[in-house]
Design a protein around this motif. Structure first.
Motif, short mmCIF file in Angstrom:
data_model
loop_
_atom_site.label_atom_id
_atom_site.label_comp_id
_atom_site.label_asym_id
_atom_site.label_seq_id
_atom_site.Cartn_x
_atom_site.Cartn_y
_atom_site.Cartn_z
N ASP A 254 -1.83 -7.19 44.34
CA ASP A 254 -0.93 -7.24 45.51
C ASP A 254 0.45 -6.69 45.17
OD1 ASP A 254 -2.95 -8.29 46.99
OD2 ASP A 254 -2.24 -10.36 46.88
N THR A 255 1.21 -7.45 44.41
CA THR A 255 2.48 -6.92 43.93
C THR A 255 2.39 -6.87 42.42
OG1 THR A 255 3.40 -9.16 43.99
CG2 THR A 255 3.89 -7.73 45.87
N ASP A 256 2.89 -5.78 41.86
CA ASP A 256 2.61 -5.44 40.47
C ASP A 256 3.79 -5.81 39.57
OD1 ASP A 256 1.68 -4.19 38.15
OD2 ASP A 256 2.45 -2.23 38.77
N CYS B 28 11.79 -14.80 42.95
CA CYS B 28 11.44 -13.40 42.66
C CYS B 28 11.25 -12.59 43.94
CB CYS B 28 10.19 -13.32 41.78
SG CYS B 28 8.64 -13.70 42.63
N GLY B 29 10.87 -13.23 45.02
CA GLY B 29 10.71 -12.53 46.29
C GLY B 29 9.38 -11.80 46.46
N VAL B 30 8.58 -11.78 45.40
CA VAL B 30 7.37 -10.97 45.44
C VAL B 30 6.11 -11.75 45.06
CG1 VAL B 30 8.46 -8.71 45.16
CG2 VAL B 30 8.04 -10.10 43.14
N GLY B 31 6.17 -13.07 45.20
CA GLY B 31 4.96 -13.86 45.03
C GLY B 31 4.51 -14.13 43.61
N CYS C 234 6.85 -15.78 40.85
CA CYS C 234 7.52 -16.79 40.03
C CYS C 234 7.07 -18.20 40.37
CB CYS C 234 9.04 -16.67 40.16
SG CYS C 234 9.70 -17.31 41.71
N GLY C 235 6.50 -18.40 41.55
CA GLY C 235 5.92 -19.70 41.89
C GLY C 235 6.86 -20.69 42.56
N HIS C 236 8.15 -20.41 42.57
CA HIS C 236 9.10 -21.40 43.07
C HIS C 236 8.93 -21.74 44.56
CE1 HIS C 236 11.92 -21.69 39.58
NE2 HIS C 236 11.22 -20.64 39.24
N CYS C 237 8.51 -20.77 45.36
CA CYS C 237 8.49 -21.01 46.81
C CYS C 237 7.09 -21.35 47.32
CB CYS C 237 9.03 -19.79 47.55
SG CYS C 237 7.91 -18.40 47.52
N ALA C 238 6.15 -21.58 46.37
CA ALA C 238 4.78 -21.87 46.79
C ALA C 238 4.74 -23.19 47.55
CB ALA C 238 3.86 -21.94 45.57
N MET C 239 3.95 -23.21 48.60
CA MET C 239 3.73 -24.46 49.34
C MET C 239 2.30 -24.39 49.86
SD MET C 239 6.09 -23.66 52.64
CE MET C 239 5.50 -22.40 53.78
N GLY C 240 1.49 -25.35 49.44
CA GLY C 240 0.08 -25.29 49.79
C GLY C 240 -0.53 -23.99 49.32
N ASP C 241 -1.27 -23.33 50.19
CA ASP C 241 -1.90 -22.07 49.80
C ASP C 241 -1.02 -20.87 50.12
OD1 ASP C 241 -2.11 -22.46 52.52
OD2 ASP C 241 -4.10 -21.58 52.70
N TYR D 8 2.73 -18.56 49.84
CA TYR D 8 3.98 -18.28 49.16
C TYR D 8 4.97 -17.92 50.26
CZ TYR D 8 1.64 -18.39 44.69
OH TYR D 8 0.94 -18.82 43.59
N CYS D 9 6.05 -18.66 50.32
CA CYS D 9 7.02 -18.45 51.39
C CYS D 9 7.53 -17.00 51.38
CB CYS D 9 8.18 -19.44 51.24
SG CYS D 9 9.24 -19.50 52.68
N CYS D 10 7.70 -16.43 50.18
CA CYS D 10 8.31 -15.10 50.08
C CYS D 10 7.41 -13.98 50.55
CB CYS D 10 8.79 -14.84 48.66
SG CYS D 10 7.46 -14.71 47.45
N THR D 11 6.10 -14.11 50.38
CA THR D 11 5.23 -13.01 50.77
C THR D 11 4.40 -13.33 52.02
OG1 THR D 11 3.64 -13.81 49.12
CG2 THR D 11 5.00 -11.94 48.50
N ASP D 12 4.01 -14.57 52.19
CA ASP D 12 3.27 -14.97 53.40
C ASP D 12 4.25 -15.25 54.53
OD1 ASP D 12 0.66 -14.93 52.24
OD2 ASP D 12 1.16 -16.79 51.22
N GLY D 13 5.48 -15.59 54.19
CA GLY D 13 6.54 -15.87 55.15
C GLY D 13 7.68 -14.94 54.87
N PRO D 14 8.93 -15.30 55.07
CA PRO D 14 9.38 -16.67 55.40
C PRO D 14 9.14 -17.07 56.85
CG PRO D 14 11.26 -15.19 55.31
CD PRO D 14 10.07 -14.39 54.86
N VAL D 15 8.66 -16.09 57.69
CA VAL D 15 8.37 -16.46 59.07
C VAL D 15 6.90 -16.84 59.18
CG1 VAL D 15 8.30 -15.65 61.45
CG2 VAL D 15 10.18 -14.93 59.96
#
Lengths: 340, 280
Positions: free
Chosen positions: A105-107, B246-249, B251-258, B260-267
C-alpha cells in the motif's frame, strides 16, 4: 535439496562473510544467546530461542532516517547486505509479515531497502525451544514454508538444505554444499517435519480467543484486570517479531542540522495515542493491552499473515519475558476461560 | 535490487507567505511552494491533512484549511499547543518549513454532491471543515442547501470571524452560531451548546449529509441529535483527530480497531466506525 557436513559449516560462514555481514547465534556473556556478527569464538549451534527476534535487521531499534543539513532532508537508505544464519521459523514468518505490512500500500523505503538486502537461513526446529513455543497453532513453524532463502534441517552430522529462492541457490553454491540424493533427502525432511510438529503442543485457546474477540465477547473487566497488573515496560512489544510501531524524533547536532531518527515504540505506553491537545482516545492501560492483543488476534489482514493464522507467530517471547505474566499465552487462556 | 528513490517520508520545503492571527493562541499560516507555483499540483482535497516539519521540533499532522479551488496558497490553522507549534508561532513571512502530504481520505465530495449539507463545527474543528465549506461556496451549484452550525465556548473564541460574518450577507448559506457561555452579555446569537441550534433549522434526513468536526464530546451529542432526526449512519461524516505521526499507515499511533485514522480517515462515516469503541 543440498547437504552440508556440519564440520564444513564454519568454512561456509567464513566464505559468506566475504560477501555480506553474516549474523549468527553466539554464546555471549552470562550464557546469553545473541544474534551478532559471525565470530568463530562465540558461534554456536547449541542454541534455542534467542531472547530477541531478528526484526532489528529490517527495523533497527533506533536508526537515522534523514541527515538534515541547511534545511535539506537527505534520506539515509541502508545499503548493508546482511545474512541471518540460523533464525527460527517463527521469526522468519515475523519478517515476512512485517515486510508485507511495511511495504504494501504505502512503501516504507527505509524498511524495504533493508529487507531486500537481507538473506535468511532458517534453522528448522526439531521440537519446542522451550515451554512457551506454540508455532504449530499459529502455523508459523517449526519449519518455514516460504520466504526463506535457505532452510537447514539438522540431521546429525550434516544438514539437509532446502533452497527457497534464487538468492538461496547462490548461497548454496559455496564450497561444501553437495547435491543430496533427492528421494531419500525428501523422506528424511518429511520425517523431521512430522516429528517436530508432533513435539510441539497445540494451544487451542488461541483460536478460541480469536473467535471470542471476533464476537466481541470479551469483558472489559478482563482487560482492566491485566491493565492493573501491567507495569508499562513495553517489553512485550520489543521482543515481539511482528511489532513494528515506531516513533520519530529529531536530534540536533548544532548549526541547525542533525538527524531525524526513528525508534521502536509501544502501544502499551499512555503517550502513544495522546494528542497535542491533551486528549487521549485510549484512556486506560486495560484498553492499551486490549489494543496490542486485538492487533495480533483480530485486526490482521490476509495480505499480512501469509500462511500464518494471525499476526502472532507463536514464539512465546512475550510470555517468556513479561515480568507480570501478561504474555499472549496468559491472555488467550484468560479469554478462552472467561464465562460467556 | 529495488528502486529507493521515491520516499514518502521526505518532506518538501515551503515558505510562509503570511501569518494571520486568529483568536488567542490560534494562527492561520498561508504557505507557498518554493518554486512559486500554485498548489494545483499538490492534489489536495477538502478534509485532508499534511505533516508539518520543523527540524529539531519534529513533525505533526495539521489539517488543511483551504480548498483546492483556491490554489494560490495552502492554509493551515494552528493552535499553539506543543513544542512544534510553539516554534511555528515564532516564524513569520518568508520563513521556511517542510511539509509532507497531502494525506488521508478527505470529505467524500462525490457522495456529498447533489445533497443538502449540514456542517457542524465545534471550536478548532472549523479548521478542517473550512476546506469543505469554501469548496462548496466556490462550486455552489453542485450542492443543495447549505447550513453551517458553529459552536465555540465563548464569543472571544470564534475562528475566521470576519469570513463567517460575511456569510450573513449571502442567501445561499444558512449560518447558525452558538457560544457555550456569554459572561459579558455581548452575544446576539444563540447561547448554549451547539445542539441547541438544531431547533433553528429544518432538516430533511433523506437528502442531507451531515459533516461534523469538533471535540469528542460534541460528536456524542450531535450524533444523538442526528440519529433522532432520522439521519442514516452512512450520511453522517466525521473528521477524527488522532496522533497521526507518520501519516501513511505505518507507525501505528493512530490505529483504532481495524482502521488507521491517517489512511482510512481522518474522515469516516458513522457506519464505518460505530463498532470501534475508542473511535469517538
Amino acid at each position: 535439496m543440498k547437504t552440508l557436513a556440519k564440520k564444513d559449516l564454519v568454512d561456509v560462514l567464513r566464505y559468506w562473510t566475504g560477501h555480506c555481514t553474516v549474523m549468527t547465534p553466539g554464546r555471549k556473556s552470562h550464557d546469553e544467546i545473541v544474534f551478532d556478527e559471525f565470530d568463530e569464538a562465540t558461534f554456536t549451534l547449541d542454541y534455542r530461542k534467542p531472547s530477541l527476534p531478528p526484526k532489528s535487521s529490517c527495523l533497527p531499534q533506533s536508526e537515522t532516517i534523514f541527515q538534515v543539513d541547511s534545511g535539506t532532508y537527505e534520506p539515509r537508505i541502508s545499503e548493508a547486505k546482511v545474512l541471518l544464519f540460523g533464525i527460527r521459523a517463527c521469526d522468519m514468518t515475523g519478517i515476512l509479515q512485517s515486510k508485507s505490512f511495511m511495504t504494501a500500500d504505502t512503501d516504507d523505503v527505509f524498511y524495504r531497502a533493508r529487507a531486500e538486502n537481507l538473506a535468511t537461513v532458517v534453522m528448522a526446529c526439531s521440537g519446542p525451544q522451550n515451554e512457551t513455543c506454540f508455532c504449530t497453532t499459529t502455523r508459523s513453524g517449526p519449519f518455514s514454508k516460504q520466504g526463506f532463502d535457505l532452510q537447514f534441517y539438522d540431521v546429525g552430522d550434516s544438514f539437509l538444505v532446502e533452497i527457497g529462492s534464487d538468492k538461496g541457490a547462490v548461497l548454496a553454491s559455496a564450497k561444501g554444499f553437495a547435491e543430496a540424493d533427492d528421494e531419500a533427502a525428501r523422506k528424511r525432511v518429511e520425517l523431521f517435519r512430522h516429528e517436530a510438529q508432533g513435539r510441539i503442543a497445540l494451544l487451542p485457546e488461541v483460536s478460541q480467543a480469536m473467535e471470542r474477540l471476533e464476537r466481541g465477547g470479551v469483558s472489559e473487566e478482563l482487560w482492566d484486570k491485566f491493565g492493573s497488573k501491567c507495569i508499562v515496560c513495553g517489553g512485550c512489544t520489543y521482543v515481539c517479531p511482528t511489532c513494528t510501531c515506531f516513533n520519530v524524533a529529531d536530534r540536533h547536532s548544532g548549526n541547525g542540522g542533525g538527524e531525524r531518527i526513528r525508534t521502536w515504540d509501544a502501544c502499551l505506553y499512555a503517550g502513544f495515542t495522546k494528542e497535542a491537545s491533551g486528549h487521549n482516545p485510549r484512556k486506560t492501560q486495560g484498553l492499551r493491552i486490549k489494543r496490542r492483543h486485538e492487533h495480533k488476534l483480530l485486526y490482521y489482514t490476509d495480505r499480512d499473515t501469509h500462511e500464518g493464522l494471525c499476526t502472532c507467530v507463536g514464539c512465546g517471547r512475550c510470555s517468556d519475558y513479561c515480568p507480570v505474566h501478561i504474555g499472549t499465552i496468559e491472555v488467550v487462556k484468560a479469554i478462552a476461560g472467561e464465562q460467556s | 535490487m529495488g528502486d529507493y528513490s521515491t520516499n514518502m517520508y521526505s518532506p518538501r520545503a515551503v515558505s510562509i507567505v503570511r501569518t494571520l492571527p486568529q483568536i488567542s493562541e490560534h494562527r492561520l499560516f498561508q504557505l507557498k511552494l518554493e518554486d512559486g507555483g500554485t498548489w494545483d499540483t499538490f492534489g489536495h482535497q477538502p478534509g485532508q491533512f499534511i505533516e508539518v516539519s520543523l527540524f529539531g521540533k519534529g513533525e505533526a499532522p495539521i489539517s488543511i484549511s483551504s480548498p483546492p479551488t483556491r490554489p494560490d496558497t495552502l492554509e493551515i490553522c494552528v493552535r499553539r499547543t506543543g513544542k512544534l507549534t510553539d516554534a511555528l508561532f515564532e516564524l513569520g513571512k518568508g520563513s521556511r518549513l517542510h511539509i509532507r502530504g497531502p494525506y488521508g481520505k478527505g470529505f467524500p465530495l462525490d457522495r456529498l454532491k447533489g445533497n443538502n449539507l449540514l456542517l457542524v463545527a465545534g471550536g478548532l474543528g472549523l479548521a478542517p471543515l473550512r476546506s469543505l465549506l469554501l469548496y462548496v461556496l466556490d462550486r455552489r451549484d453542485e450542492f443543495g442547501d447549505l447550513i453551517l452550525m458553529y459552536g465555540t465556548n465563548s464569543p472571544d473564541n470564534v475562528l475566521f470571524k470576519y469570513e463567517l460574518l460575511s456569510f450573513f450577507d449571502r442567501d445561499d448559506i444558512k449560518y447558525l452560531y452558538s457560544v457555550d457561555r456569554d459572561e459579558e452579555g455581548i452575544w446576539k446569537q444563540y447561547v448554549g451548546v451547539v445542539t441547541g441550534l438544531f431547533d433553528q433549522a429544518t432538516l430533511s434526513p433523506d437528502n442531507t449529509c451531515a459533516v461534523l468536526c469538533g471535540p469528542p464530546i460534541m460528536y456524542r451529542f450531535v450524533l444523538e441529535k442526528l440519529l433522532n432526526l432520522g439521519f442514516s449512519k452512512d450520511r453522517i461524516y466525521m473528521s477524527l483527530e488522532r496522533m497521526m505521526k507518520c501519516g501513511v499507515g505505518k507507525c501505528g499511533h493512530c490505529a483504532m480497531g481495524d482502521k488507521y485514522c491517517c489512511t482510512d480517515g481522518p474522515v469516516f462515516n458513522y457506519a464505518e466506525i460505530e463498532h470501534i469503541k475508542e473511535a469517538i
